[in-house]
Design an enzyme around this catalytic site. Structure first.
Site, short mmCIF file in Angstrom:
data_model
loop_
_atom_site.label_atom_id
_atom_site.label_comp_id
_atom_site.label_asym_id
_atom_site.label_seq_id
_atom_site.Cartn_x
_atom_site.Cartn_y
_atom_site.Cartn_z
N LYS A 1 -4.66 -12.61 16.96
CA LYS A 1 -5.46 -12.25 15.80
C LYS A 1 -6.79 -13.00 15.75
O LYS A 1 -7.85 -12.39 15.60
CB LYS A 1 -4.67 -12.51 14.52
CG LYS A 1 -3.84 -11.37 14.05
CD LYS A 1 -2.63 -11.04 14.91
CE LYS A 1 -1.53 -12.08 14.84
NZ LYS A 1 -0.29 -11.67 15.54
N TRP B 1 8.72 -12.53 9.26
CA TRP B 1 8.34 -11.53 10.27
C TRP B 1 9.63 -10.99 10.90
O TRP B 1 10.50 -11.77 11.31
CB TRP B 1 7.45 -12.20 11.32
CG TRP B 1 6.99 -11.30 12.41
CD1 TRP B 1 6.48 -10.04 12.28
CD2 TRP B 1 6.97 -11.60 13.82
NE1 TRP B 1 6.14 -9.54 13.53
CE2 TRP B 1 6.43 -10.47 14.48
CE3 TRP B 1 7.36 -12.70 14.57
CZ2 TRP B 1 6.28 -10.42 15.86
CZ3 TRP B 1 7.19 -12.66 15.94
CH2 TRP B 1 6.65 -11.52 16.57
N ASP C 1 5.16 -21.66 13.27
CA ASP C 1 4.63 -20.44 13.87
C ASP C 1 3.20 -20.28 13.36
O ASP C 1 2.98 -20.05 12.18
CB ASP C 1 5.49 -19.24 13.45
CG ASP C 1 5.00 -17.93 14.08
OD1 ASP C 1 3.97 -17.95 14.78
OD2 ASP C 1 5.66 -16.89 13.86
N1 PLA Z 1 4.41 -14.66 14.32
C1 PLA Z 1 4.07 -13.96 13.25
C2 PLA Z 1 4.31 -14.54 11.90
C3 PLA Z 1 3.47 -12.70 13.40
O1 PLA Z 1 3.14 -12.02 12.30
C4 PLA Z 1 3.25 -12.18 14.67
C5 PLA Z 1 2.64 -10.81 14.87
C6 PLA Z 1 3.62 -12.98 15.77
C7 PLA Z 1 4.20 -14.21 15.56
C8 PLA Z 1 3.47 -12.55 17.20
O2 PLA Z 1 2.25 -12.16 17.59
P1 PLA Z 1 1.82 -12.12 19.12
O3 PLA Z 1 3.04 -12.20 19.94
O4 PLA Z 1 1.11 -10.83 19.27
O5 PLA Z 1 0.94 -13.30 19.29
N2 PLA Z 1 2.86 -9.88 13.87
C9 PLA Z 1 2.17 -8.57 13.85
C10 PLA Z 1 2.42 -7.76 15.10
C11 PLA Z 1 0.69 -8.77 13.69
C12 PLA Z 1 3.84 -7.55 15.51
O6 PLA Z 1 4.71 -7.30 14.68
O7 PLA Z 1 4.06 -7.66 16.72
C13 PLA Z 1 2.68 -7.82 12.61
O8 PLA Z 1 2.17 -6.72 12.35
O9 PLA Z 1 3.53 -8.37 11.88
#
Ligand code: PLA
Length: 453
Positions: free
Chosen positions: A299, A182, A263
């Site tokens: 989610k 991510w 995570d």
């Molecule tokens: N960890 C991972 C692996 C994630 O994909 C995301 C969110 C988070 C943590 C953090 O989410 P939160 O803080 O909202 O609980 N990833 C998303 C959104 C869904 C983003 O980038 O913020 C994504 O589209 O990858």
């Protein structure tokens, strides 16, 4: 004033301590007139009437959230946002879960509820229930009071607080994150004061796990290093280790004293079962060793904007867990003082009530099943079009995303010509797709792969 007055018990100075130190020195240094006037001078002084920020360059939009901004600007009626991982219904609408509506109604009806500050660690009942949800109701670590859980601002905030805690108090300052991962991970941990390195994870040639590379890289990591592990539904690849592979990873990590930092942003979204998706974490807890886990309810409860999550630290003994919690409070208090009350209250209402909990698991399963069905539909649609290439990874990958293998040029062509928005690494959010939009996406993919961009 000694900056150590503000740092906690850590003797070595971490990057974040040093940042705080520099800030304190700046704020408390000599109060001679010159210095004061330089700090409080008129905002335009020295720039002949212009802005003191005039030198700033325009920063790029975020690689994921920026996709939504571009999508919102597009007037096309056929536009499709497969960028951010946000669940949509078959009608393409955001979903507020029925159990969430019910919980909110309960909260509104309860006139005894107040809006006082929560404690620094958040809502106590939420913390207990969150630990049970991720570690299992029968977890020995919970029974032995070896876990400390603090409510944080969703998954991101939990990772950030955990990262800063480790930077202050853990002897190793390097965290290994998977390649790819991510996009926010490296930034979160760098700003928390850790140094970030990667381990091999994904093999583009097989569109699967590079297990050998992963074992080699973790095997070569210095003793005690921190390792970021996606608990399930790896983002962006959709590729997870099997349970047998997890067991090998666990053995290797424990033999080298590597510190697991899980995570867990998608519990329940991968398999549709909360317990199945938490298995890798529970394997590590079962061996009695220590670990961190960041949980998000964005989610799995659809509470994206409520920013509700938790950081749990599993320790070897109850007295250690107590001291860990006391230090977590010192990380949180100057960062945002204490977390918000509403989202955590919704989660607590649902987790404490057997009926609401059961209803939630059904709604969660329905979301996971719809995503799996989108995978099948997209795969079939490409097969029906005779699209060149092996697209079986679409049905093999797990969770919210498919890592398509499309390159940035192909992605930008699909955006320009088909108004389909996704991240430039070729990741698509399957949760943003519906039976109605699958043909449009399949047409676009077919067009780009036959165009040799
Ligand atoms: N960890 C991972 C692996 C994630 O994909 C995301 C969110 C988070 C943590 C953090 O989410 P939160 O803080 O909202 O609980 N990833 C998303 C959104 C869904 C983003 O980038 O913020 C994504 O589209 O990858």
């Amino acid at each position: 004033m000694n900056t150590n007055d503000f740092s906690s018990s850590s003797s070595s100075s971490s990057p974040s301590d040093r940042r705080i130190g520099a800030l304190l020195r700046h704020l408390t240094a000599g109060t001679d007139a010159d210095r004061v006037s330089s700090v409080f001078a008129s905002p335009t002084s020295g720039v002949a009437g212009g802005s003191v920020f005039a030198h700033l360059v325009q920063a790029p939009e975020d690689a994921i959230l920026g996709v939504t901004i571009a999508y919102n600007k597009d007037p096309s009626p056929i536009k499709l946002n497969l960028g951010v991982g946000a669940y949509r219904t078959e009608e393409g609408k955001p979903l507020v879960l029925n159990v969430v509506r019910k919980a909110e109604q309960q909260l509104i009806n309860d006139r005894s509820r107040i809006k006082e500050y929560l404690p620094i660690v958040g809502l106590g009942e939420f913390n207990k229930l969150s630990a049970k949800l991720i570690l299992g109701a029968d977890s020995p670590a919970i029974r032995e009071n070896r876990v400390t859980t603090v409510e944080c601002l969703s998954g991101t905030g939990s990772l950030r607080v955990g990262g800063e805690f480790l930077a202050r108090h853990y002897h190793q300052k390097t965290i290994y994150i998977p390649q790819p991962t991510w996009g926010n991970h490296p930034k979160i941990f760098t700003l928390a004061g850790l140094s970030v390195k990667t381990y091999r994870y994904y093999d583009p040639s097989t569109r699967g796990l590079n297990f050998q590379g992963l074992l080699e890289d973790l095997g070569a990591a210095p003793q005690g290093s921190i390792v970021l592990l996606h608990a399930c539904a790896h983002n962006p690849t959709g590729v997870d280790p099997t349970l047998e592979q997890w067991e090998q990873i666990r053995k290797l990590m424990r033999s080298k004293g590597l510190m697991p930092f899980f995570d867990s942003a998608y519990q329940g979204f991968a398999s549709g079962s909360l317990d199945t998706d938490a298995k890798p974490i529970r394997m590590f807890v079962a061996d009695g060793g220590e670990l961190l886990v960041a949980q998000s309810y964005a989610k799995n409860m659809g509470l994206y904007g409520e920013r509700v999550g938790a950081l749990s630290i599993v320790c070897k003994a109850a007295d250690v867990a107590g001291r860990v919690e006391s230090q977590l409070k010192l990380v949180i208090r100057p960062m945002y003082s204490n977390p918000p009350i509403h989202g955590a209250s919704i989660v607590a209402v649902i987790l404490r009530d057997r009926n609401l909990f059961n209803e939630w698991t059904l709604e969660l399963k329905a979301m996971a099943d719809r995503i799996i069905s989108m995978r099948k539909q997209l795969f079939e649609a490409l097969r029906a079009r005779g699209t060149p290439g092996d697209w079986t990874h679409i049905i093999k990958q797990i969770g919210m995303f498919t890592f398509t293998g499309l390159n940035p040029a192909q992605v930008s062509y699909m955006t320009k010509e088909y108004h389909i928005y996704m991240t430039s690494d070729g990741r698509i959010s399957m949760a943003g797709l519906s039976s109605k939009t699958v043909p449009h996406l399949a047409d676009a993919i077919h067009a780009v792969v036959t165009k040799a961009l």
